[in-house]
Design an enzyme around this catalytic site. Structure first.
Site, PDB file in Angstrom:
ATOM      1  N   GLY A 164       0.480  -1.066   0.169  1.00  0.00           N
ATOM      2  CA  GLY A 164       0.273   0.068   0.390  1.00  0.00           C
ATOM      3  C   GLY A 164       1.098   1.583  -0.282  1.00  0.00           C
ATOM      4  O   GLY A 164       2.110   1.510  -1.329  1.00  0.00           O
TER       5      GLY A 164
ATOM      6  N   SER B  96       6.561  -4.772  -1.986  1.00  0.00           N
ATOM      7  CA  SER B  96       5.761  -3.322  -1.587  1.00  0.00           C
ATOM      8  C   SER B  96       6.722  -2.562  -1.076  1.00  0.00           C
ATOM      9  O   SER B  96       7.481  -2.555  -0.314  1.00  0.00           O
ATOM     10  CB  SER B  96       5.182  -3.643  -2.403  1.00  0.00           C
ATOM     11  OG  SER B  96       4.466  -1.854  -3.356  1.00  0.00           O
ATOM     12  N   TRP B  97       5.649  -2.027   0.025  1.00  0.00           N
ATOM     13  CA  TRP B  97       5.957  -0.661   0.591  1.00  0.00           C
ATOM     14  C   TRP B  97       5.859  -1.760   2.037  1.00  0.00           C
ATOM     15  O   TRP B  97       6.776  -1.344   2.657  1.00  0.00           O
ATOM     16  CB  TRP B  97       4.758  -0.078   1.072  1.00  0.00           C
ATOM     17  CG  TRP B  97       4.146   0.603   2.891  1.00  0.00           C
ATOM     18  CD1 TRP B  97       3.006  -0.690   3.254  1.00  0.00           C
ATOM     19  CD2 TRP B  97       5.047   1.672   2.746  1.00  0.00           C
ATOM     20  NE1 TRP B  97       3.570   0.502   4.673  1.00  0.00           N
ATOM     21  CE2 TRP B  97       4.682   1.665   3.870  1.00  0.00           C
ATOM     22  CE3 TRP B  97       5.244   2.890   2.614  1.00  0.00           C
ATOM     23  CZ2 TRP B  97       4.528   2.958   5.138  1.00  0.00           C
ATOM     24  CZ3 TRP B  97       5.687   3.911   2.703  1.00  0.00           C
ATOM     25  CH2 TRP B  97       5.690   3.672   4.715  1.00  0.00           C
TER      26      TRP B  97
ATOM     27  N   ASP C  44       8.642  -5.014 -13.091  1.00  0.00           N
ATOM     28  CA  ASP C  44       7.605  -4.140 -12.295  1.00  0.00           C
ATOM     29  C   ASP C  44       7.798  -2.653 -13.038  1.00  0.00           C
ATOM     30  O   ASP C  44       8.920  -2.484 -12.875  1.00  0.00           O
ATOM     31  CB  ASP C  44       8.160  -4.764 -11.329  1.00  0.00           C
ATOM     32  CG  ASP C  44       7.439  -4.116  -9.947  1.00  0.00           C
ATOM     33  OD1 ASP C  44       7.070  -3.213  -9.995  1.00  0.00           O
ATOM     34  OD2 ASP C  44       7.839  -5.115  -8.717  1.00  0.00           O
TER      35      ASP C  44
ATOM     36  N   HIS D 147       4.964  -6.833 -11.063  1.00  0.00           N
ATOM     37  CA  HIS D 147       4.725  -6.721  -9.360  1.00  0.00           C
ATOM     38  C   HIS D 147       4.294  -7.376  -8.323  1.00  0.00           C
ATOM     39  O   HIS D 147       3.640  -6.751  -7.356  1.00  0.00           O
ATOM     40  CB  HIS D 147       4.094  -5.421  -8.575  1.00  0.00           C
ATOM     41  CG  HIS D 147       4.481  -4.386  -7.295  1.00  0.00           C
ATOM     42  ND1 HIS D 147       5.592  -4.053  -7.011  1.00  0.00           N
ATOM     43  CD2 HIS D 147       3.452  -3.729  -7.118  1.00  0.00           C
ATOM     44  CE1 HIS D 147       5.435  -3.647  -5.860  1.00  0.00           C
ATOM     45  NE2 HIS D 147       4.284  -3.537  -5.959  1.00  0.00           N
TER      46      HIS D 147
END
Length: 325
Positions: free
Chosen positions: A39, A106-107, A268, A296
């Protein structure tokens, strides 16, 4: 040794008016691993736990501030990187876990690296997928630079912002500036823009854009809208107000003695692979795998398979890891 598989969940008051939802599963006697979702605002995805051997891990998941089942929903106050790092540590203490491994995507890799820098002695190792270093250039790529590869998708994203805000962004900075007020209203306009933001990111995340079943297919319309609002609102908040964080790469030597598995899709478009390469260069002992024909998405072709194997290697490496000097 007899294993004890169990499932537990609960709410933890972390202060500042925030309460986070958590759950644990797997082997209660095995080393723990905490899963940090993406996120910001993505909320936990229980399917991530399926990538790990439940007999070899005590798996911990939680919803970060402002999303999923954590309360209050969509709250931006007292919602920054340092707050989330503190929540991870508070959850570890609450569950009585002395040390654990970190699995982030990711985050979640940003958050995992920040946690490692703050609490290296509490970490056993790292499994990191889709590296996001959260530098200005990394955010600018996602909001603006990617139009060179996806001009049509980016144009639709700008259309949605213009429809909601009455102005069309001409830069990454204006994407954040113009989308702030509409996303904060929690009305029909906010929902429409949040869905457009979610669809933009989802499209960039996958190489294969044919319909594929994932966790969102089982959601009701209300649940889908709520998830989109949390994702867009919190991503915009962090990109506009909280990022870039303190440089993450210079902090790697604090925990580089620990085993690390880095997995990244070659194509990605959300977080280009040069970020993963930069992390691997800063972490000589890490194992770095680029997955061809993948993007991703955690469950993009090849990524899930590589993650399963990387999780097994991490578990083996942890048993032989040397303590910090």
């Amino acid at each position: 040794m007899e294993t004890q598989e169990r499932f537990e969940d609960g709410m933890l008051d972390v202060g500042d008016g925030h309460t986070i939802y958590w759950r644990t599963q797997g082997n209660a006697q095995a080393p723990a691993i905490v899963i940090l979702h993406g996120g910001p605002g993505g909320a936990m995805n229980p399917q991530w736990a399926d990538l790990l051997d439940a007999q070899k891990w005590r798996i911990v998941l939680f919803d970060q501030r402002g999303c999923g089942r954590s309360t209050p929903f969509g709250e931006l106050r007292n919602n920054g990187l340092a707050d989330l790092v503190g929540d991870i540590e508070a959850l570890r203490e609450h569950l009585g876990i002395a040390q654990w491994a970190v699995f982030g995507g990711s985050w979640g890799t940003t958050l995992g690296l920040a946690y490692g820098a703050a609490h290296p002695s509490r970490c056993l190792g790292f499994l990191l997928r889709g590296i996001y270093l959260a530098r200005s250039e990394d955010t600018d790529w996602f909001l603006w630079g990617v139009r060179r590869v996806y001009p049509d998708v980016h144009a639709r994203f700008l259309d949605a912002i213009e429809q909601a805000a009455g102005r069309r962004p001409a830069s990454a900075r204006e994407v954040l500036e113009f989308s702030g007020a509409p996303l904060s209203r929690f009305d029909a306009t906010s929902t429409a823009l949040a869905r457009a933001w979610r669809d933009y990111e989802s499209t960039l995340s996958r190489v294969n854009h044919e319909k594929q079943e994932d966790e969102s297919d089982a959601r009701t319309e209300e649940e889908s809208s709520r998830a989109a609002i949390a994702m867009a609102l919190l991503e915009r908040h962090y990109m506009a107000d909280e990022l870039p964080p303190p440089a993450l790469l210079p902090a790697v030597p604090r925990f580089a003695h620990l085993p690390c598995q880095i997995v990244h899709g070659r194509f990605d478009m959300v977080c280009p692979a040069d970020q993963a390469q930069a992390l691997a260069d800063a972490w000589p002992g890490a194992t770095f795998q680029i997955v061809d024909a993948a993007g991703h998405w955690t469950f993009d072709p090849g990524v899930a398979t590589v993650l399963r194997e990387a999780g097994k290697r991490l578990r083996i490496e942890m048993d032989g890891a040397k303590p910090a000097a």
